[in-house]
Design a protein around this motif. Structure first.
Motif, PDB file in Angstrom:
ATOM      1  N   ALA A  23       0.829  -1.204   0.000  1.00 21.99           N
ATOM      2  CA  ALA A  23       0.000   0.000   0.000  1.00 21.99           C
ATOM      3  C   ALA A  23       0.863   1.254   0.000  1.00 21.99           C
ATOM      4  O   ALA A  23       1.921   1.306   0.632  1.00 21.99           O
ATOM      5  CB  ALA A  23      -0.908   0.000   1.229  1.00 21.99           C
ATOM      6  N   LYS A  24       0.375   2.273  -0.702  1.00 18.86           N
ATOM      7  CA  LYS A  24       1.124   3.527  -0.811  1.00 18.86           C
ATOM      8  C   LYS A  24       1.434   4.113   0.560  1.00 18.86           C
ATOM      9  O   LYS A  24       2.545   4.609   0.791  1.00 18.86           O
ATOM     10  CB  LYS A  24       0.310   4.525  -1.636  1.00 18.86           C
ATOM     11  CG  LYS A  24       0.908   5.914  -1.688  1.00 18.86           C
ATOM     12  CD  LYS A  24       0.156   6.820  -2.640  1.00 18.86           C
ATOM     13  CE  LYS A  24      -1.267   7.057  -2.219  1.00 18.86           C
ATOM     14  NZ  LYS A  24      -1.942   8.039  -3.089  1.00 18.86           N
ATOM     15  N   VAL A  25       0.478   4.072   1.485  1.00 18.75           N
ATOM     16  CA  VAL A  25       0.658   4.743   2.776  1.00 18.75           C
ATOM     17  C   VAL A  25       1.685   4.043   3.661  1.00 18.75           C
ATOM     18  O   VAL A  25       2.054   4.564   4.716  1.00 18.75           O
ATOM     19  CB  VAL A  25      -0.679   4.877   3.527  1.00 18.75           C
ATOM     20  CG1 VAL A  25      -1.626   5.771   2.761  1.00 18.75           C
ATOM     21  CG2 VAL A  25      -1.301   3.503   3.803  1.00 18.75           C
ATOM     22  N   LEU A  26       2.168   2.867   3.242  1.00 18.96           N
ATOM     23  CA  LEU A  26       3.214   2.176   3.991  1.00 18.96           C
ATOM     24  C   LEU A  26       4.612   2.588   3.552  1.00 18.96           C
ATOM     25  O   LEU A  26       5.598   2.260   4.219  1.00 18.96           O
ATOM     26  CB  LEU A  26       3.054   0.660   3.864  1.00 18.96           C
ATOM     27  CG  LEU A  26       1.789   0.068   4.481  1.00 18.96           C
ATOM     28  CD1 LEU A  26       1.734  -1.434   4.236  1.00 18.96           C
ATOM     29  CD2 LEU A  26       1.703   0.361   5.974  1.00 18.96           C
ATOM     30  N   PRO A  33       6.392   5.549   8.033  1.00 17.52           N
ATOM     31  CA  PRO A  33       5.351   5.391   7.018  1.00 17.52           C
ATOM     32  C   PRO A  33       4.517   6.651   6.837  1.00 17.52           C
ATOM     33  O   PRO A  33       4.238   7.381   7.799  1.00 17.52           O
ATOM     34  CB  PRO A  33       4.514   4.229   7.568  1.00 17.52           C
ATOM     35  CG  PRO A  33       5.468   3.438   8.399  1.00 17.52           C
ATOM     36  CD  PRO A  33       6.360   4.456   9.042  1.00 17.52           C
ATOM     37  N   LEU A  34       4.114   6.894   5.609  1.00 19.33           N
ATOM     38  CA  LEU A  34       3.359   8.098   5.286  1.00 19.33           C
ATOM     39  C   LEU A  34       2.151   8.281   6.195  1.00 19.33           C
ATOM     40  O   LEU A  34       1.891   9.381   6.693  1.00 19.33           O
ATOM     41  CB  LEU A  34       2.889   8.035   3.828  1.00 19.33           C
ATOM     42  CG  LEU A  34       3.971   8.006   2.745  1.00 19.33           C
ATOM     43  CD1 LEU A  34       3.319   7.809   1.375  1.00 19.33           C
ATOM     44  CD2 LEU A  34       4.790   9.282   2.761  1.00 19.33           C
ATOM     45  N   LEU A  64       0.554  -2.170  11.410  1.00 18.72           N
ATOM     46  CA  LEU A  64       1.427  -1.025  11.666  1.00 18.72           C
ATOM     47  C   LEU A  64       0.815  -0.108  12.717  1.00 18.72           C
ATOM     48  O   LEU A  64       1.501   0.324  13.664  1.00 18.72           O
ATOM     49  CB  LEU A  64       1.643  -0.240  10.369  1.00 18.72           C
ATOM     50  CG  LEU A  64       2.308   1.132  10.519  1.00 18.72           C
ATOM     51  CD1 LEU A  64       3.767   0.970  10.921  1.00 18.72           C
ATOM     52  CD2 LEU A  64       2.187   1.926   9.225  1.00 18.72           C
ATOM     53  N   LEU A  65      -0.459   0.196  12.579  1.00 20.78           N
ATOM     54  CA  LEU A  65      -1.125   1.090  13.526  1.00 20.78           C
ATOM     55  C   LEU A  65      -1.114   0.510  14.928  1.00 20.78           C
ATOM     56  O   LEU A  65      -0.835   1.213  15.905  1.00 20.78           O
ATOM     57  CB  LEU A  65      -2.564   1.349  13.078  1.00 20.78           C
ATOM     58  CG  LEU A  65      -2.738   2.046  11.727  1.00 20.78           C
ATOM     59  CD1 LEU A  65      -4.199   2.058  11.325  1.00 20.78           C
ATOM     60  CD2 LEU A  65      -2.184   3.458  11.760  1.00 20.78           C
ATOM     61  N   SER A  66      -1.384  -0.781  15.034  1.00 24.17           N
ATOM     62  CA  SER A  66      -1.440  -1.428  16.345  1.00 24.17           C
ATOM     63  C   SER A  66      -0.091  -1.417  17.039  1.00 24.17           C
ATOM     64  O   SER A  66       0.002  -1.209  18.253  1.00 24.17           O
ATOM     65  CB  SER A  66      -1.948  -2.867  16.200  1.00 24.17           C
ATOM     66  OG  SER A  66      -3.245  -2.888  15.650  1.00 24.17           O
ATOM     67  N   SER A  67       0.973  -1.640  16.264  1.00 20.83           N
ATOM     68  CA  SER A  67       2.310  -1.659  16.861  1.00 20.83           C
ATOM     69  C   SER A  67       2.799  -0.247  17.189  1.00 20.83           C
ATOM     70  O   SER A  67       3.582  -0.052  18.118  1.00 20.83           O
ATOM     71  CB  SER A  67       3.303  -2.334  15.912  1.00 20.83           C
ATOM     72  OG  SER A  67       3.396  -1.636  14.685  1.00 20.83           O
TER      73      SER A  67
END
Length: 450
Positions: A23-26, A33-34, A64-67
């Motif tokens: 994904a782009k946002v990664l 990350p973006l 990613l958000l959770s970590s």
């Protein structure tokens, strides 16, 4: 009274122009990350609740958000039917009720908290919808903002704009703030009667105007709202981010000898009176205390550098490197998961991994800690004021006491008590004339080959 604020970060786009398997946002700017840049800006603007709308590669985005922050909420947009549709994926959170609602994008990592605060201030002053705009000398491709006095009348997409409207250089930056009491009502009225059959967030301006509600705009710099759609744009945004951070560092009292050659991570902390020489790269998790000097061509990641410590040139500090005050790590030295005590010196050509070095200890050139047996890692503990001779191999697990002296060229496999001398090498043997014989033999072999 503190106003509550919900921030909705739209991060569900396909990002096909990135030509990437993820994904782009990664993708990252400043090693972050973006999407987390956008989250950071929302938090700094006073967001009391933040929800990220994930789409492509949702599992990885959510992980990613959770970590990063377990308090971050997330929802998935199963079908990508436009920006308003994405915002309404957070409907259950919107229904909880907030004073302000911020909507921003996960691919705009340069948006400033000050811009978001300005939009929130408009809502607090009674505005129903506030759009972030910017001026540009190249407005082609952007939606134009049509003003009547201080009121925002419409967002006109370029394909629908008149010739006069296309000459307008005031453009839509994408970021928007809504009155939390009206947000759900306005968003659910957005239709999809358009060529693509999608629900566009920008239509909320016209709907609010139809209801006689005040709509305003706040200005941002063009770079604040730059989105990332291609690798080229990613590189441009990285460059702009680095320029900003370099300026912030220098204004805070950090000396950058050649600013354009120094690269920071998003979380790099550098205190005043630090000197950073050319061609230094900071990875995530670095803290540099006041008075330290980072010499040229050094790379630091996950490391702590104490006050008045010296690093480099050509040094590499890996995660877990902890240099205490006044410590010195010189050229071609690599440190990993190791504490280097106050005033200790590791001047050149050395690898220290999984170790503890006491205060005022000297580590000679060519020394290595043999910390890995192919399966497990082991620690080396060296006391204070010890002297480790050049070209020593310290085979862990190992303990060397305070004031101990290790003879150069030793391979040390057993603990060394405090103040002891350890020599672990074979006795030198000299055989007269043998050097000449070896040279003659080797020369003959070389001649035979040619």
């Amino acid at each position: 009274m503190i106003r509550t604020c919900l921030s909705i970060v739209l991060a569900a786009g396909e990002g096909t122009r990135m030509k990437s398997s993820r994904a782009k946002v990664l993708h990252e700017v400043a090693r972050r990350p973006l999407v987390l840049h956008a989250v950071d800006a929302a938090m700094a603007a006073g967001s009391t609740e933040t929800v990220v709308v994930a789409g492509r590669d949702a599992e990885s985005v959510i992980s990613l958000l959770s970590s990063s922050d377990p308090s971050l909420r997330h929802v998935s947009q199963e079908q990508r039917l436009g920006t308003a549709h994405a915002a309404l994926a957070a409907r259950r959170v919107l229904e909880q009720g907030f004073d302000d609602v911020l909507i921003l994008f996960g691919d705009t990592p340069l948006v400033r908290a000050e811009t978001l605060k300005a939009a929130r201030a408009e809502i607090a002053a009674g505005t129903a919808v506030c759009v972030v705009g910017f001026r540009t000398s190249k407005p082609q491709g952007y939606g134009r903002l049509i003003l009547e006095g201080a009121d925002l009348v419409a967002i006109r997409e370029e394909k629908d704009a008149s010739e006069a409207e296309r000459r307008i250089d005031l453009c839509n930056g994408g970021v928007m703030a809504l009155d939390g009491r009206l947000a759900l009502k306005l968003l659910t009225r957005i239709g999809n009667e358009n060529a693509k059959g999608e629900f566009y967030l920008t239509d909320v301006v016209a709907i609010a105007r139809e209801d006689g509600l005040p709509v305003r705009m706040v200005m941002a710099d063009e770079e604040d709202v730059l989105g990332v759609n291609t690798r080229l744009e990613l590189a441009r945004v990285e460059s702009l981010w680095q320029t900003r951070r370099r300026e912030e560092m220098m204004l805070s009292g950090v000396t950058l000898v050649a600013p354009e050659t120094v690269f920071f991570a998003a979380d790099t902390v550098v205190e005043p009176d630090v000197v950073i020489e050319p061609n230094v790269v900071f990875g995530p998790g670095v803290v540099v205390r006041s008075g330290a000097v980072i010499h040229a061509f050094s790379h630091l990641e996950g490391a702590s550098v104490g006050s008045k410590a010296s690093v480099g040139p050509y040094a590499r500090l890996r995660p877990g490197a902890d240099l205490r005050a006044g410590a010195k790590v010189g050229n071609f030295v690599e440190i990993k998961s190791t504490t280097v005590g106050e005033g200790a010196k590791v001047s050149h050509l050395t690898y220290l991994g999984d170790a503890s070095i006491g205060a005022e200890t000297n580590i000679g050139a060519g020394t290595i800690t043999c910390n890995y047996d192919g399966y497990n890692k082991y620690r080396t503990e060296i006391g204070a004021r010890a002297f480790i001779g050049s070209n020593s191999a310290l085979v862990a697990p190992l303990s060397i006491g305070d004031g101990a002296y290790i003879g150069s060229g030793s391979t040390v496999t057993e603990d060394v008590p405090a103040d002891a001398l350890a020599i672990a090498r074979t006795r030198q043997v000299v055989k007269d004339g043998r050097g000449r014989e070896i040279n003659e033999r080797n020369a003959a072999r070389k001649a035979a080959k040619t």
